[in-house]
Write a protein that holds these residues in place. Sequence first.
Motif, PDB file in Angstrom:
ATOM      1  N   LEU A 143       0.822  -1.201   0.000  1.00 39.15           N
ATOM      2  CA  LEU A 143       0.000   0.000   0.000  1.00 39.15           C
ATOM      3  C   LEU A 143       0.859   1.255   0.000  1.00 39.15           C
ATOM      4  O   LEU A 143       1.910   1.317   0.657  1.00 39.15           O
ATOM      5  N   ASP A 149      -2.747   5.894  -2.181  1.00 41.20           N
ATOM      6  CA  ASP A 149      -3.878   5.023  -2.509  1.00 41.20           C
ATOM      7  C   ASP A 149      -4.970   5.201  -1.450  1.00 41.20           C
ATOM      8  O   ASP A 149      -5.145   4.363  -0.567  1.00 41.20           O
ATOM      9  N   ASP A 172      -7.716   2.257  -0.338  1.00 40.16           N
ATOM     10  CA  ASP A 172      -7.179   1.054   0.303  1.00 40.16           C
ATOM     11  C   ASP A 172      -6.299   1.376   1.507  1.00 40.16           C
ATOM     12  O   ASP A 172      -6.143   0.553   2.404  1.00 40.16           O
TER      13      ASP A 172
END
Length: 461
Positions: A344, A348, A351
């Motif tokens: 991650l 982002d 998410d």
Amino acid sequence: MGLQGDEETGTGTVSVPKPSIFRYNSPLVQVALIGLVCFCCPGMFNALSGMGGGGQVDPTAANNANTALYTTFAVFGILGGGIYNILGPHLTLFAGCSTYVLYAGSFLYYNHYHHQAFAIVAGALLGIGAGLLWAAEGAIMTSYPPHDRKGTYISIFWSIFNMGGVIGGLIPFILNYHRVDAVSVNDGTYIGFMVFMSIGTVLSLGILHPSRVVRDDGTKCTNIKYSSVTVEVVEILKLFLNWKMLLMVPASWASNFFYSYQFTNVNGVLFNLRTRGFNNVFYWGAQMVGSVFIGYIMDFSFKNRRTRGLVGIGVVAVLSTAIWGGGLAKQLHYSRDDLPTLKLDFKDHTDFTGPFMLYFSYGLLDAMFQSMVYWVIGSLADDSEILSRYTGFYKGVQSAGAAVAWQIDVHNVPFLNELIVSWVLTAISYPLLAVLVIRAVKDDEEVEGKPKEGAALPGIH
């Protein structure tokens, strides 16, 4: 000139400390100064550890170094209180702080040669140094403040100390911002840590001996300038039969046990390199918020000190259940055998938000849990000599737990098992700490190591 028994009257000169809380020999200034020392040394170490694997792609070297670190820390954490009483703060803190510089340097070396031996030896030496530093820090933080404001002073220290983790998190985030792929941090990151740690080593020389620190009511933190080896050996051995310390063993063992899971298997597994540094800024920032929040509850929520302690323990227990429950929900979606395919990144947003808030909450809980434990320790006595041994015992048991935790991770124990054990250990701690508060924490009566009312007030030197 000392003030003995009844106050002197007439034209005689009486040595009374100035009311200013900003005197150099005041508890506030000294607690703030030890906070700055820990900002530079353990604070930067926390930022380095928080990246997962010491900033390396392969966490094996860091895990083995941390095992060596916490093994020696377990021994010298317990011995550290006695060593501090014998040597005083200057030698104890200077020796302890210097080992942090060596540890960061060992990973700079590992970046080029990939030999674990240096990192492991440096970790073992850091364990010795950390035992000395944290025993001294614990004595200062718990014994210097007035007994009814210990939660406030603990939160002041914890905030300054964890600002080191915030700044330390910015170092790898900025220096590795454009390195999105899973690579080890660059040399400049380790050099930046070493510079801060060197500054902290020099600052440690400014800490005063507790016999020279004077509270606003004229009392000193201890009347004994230096102890002896024989006295300290006997007193340290007594700790293992002290029912107060035995009730604290689960909390002590649990208080660093979860670091290997959170740093390596949450931050290290779920996020890419630059985002790990970004997360650390907020993980250690959350610690500042958590320490202030629990410090307020422990000092100001109720008039009765025992009640404040029980309410504080209850609040931490409820939040702990909620946060570890959230961690369990996330952990069920990945495992050691089924790692996330993509790391991650903080950009982002969809998410990233959930796992980020979980990691932030882990930092919040860590500060509240440890500040709560320190408040309980500080409520058992007011004398620096006694509290240096109590905090040394706490750090020793804490480090033994951490040593076991890092080796558990080396042996590839399932992530879910690590989470459950960490949660259970903290859950067991709360009722035992509540019993300790009920049985041992006094309100307006004399606490162990506190001068009796009407006793002689020592002079100011």
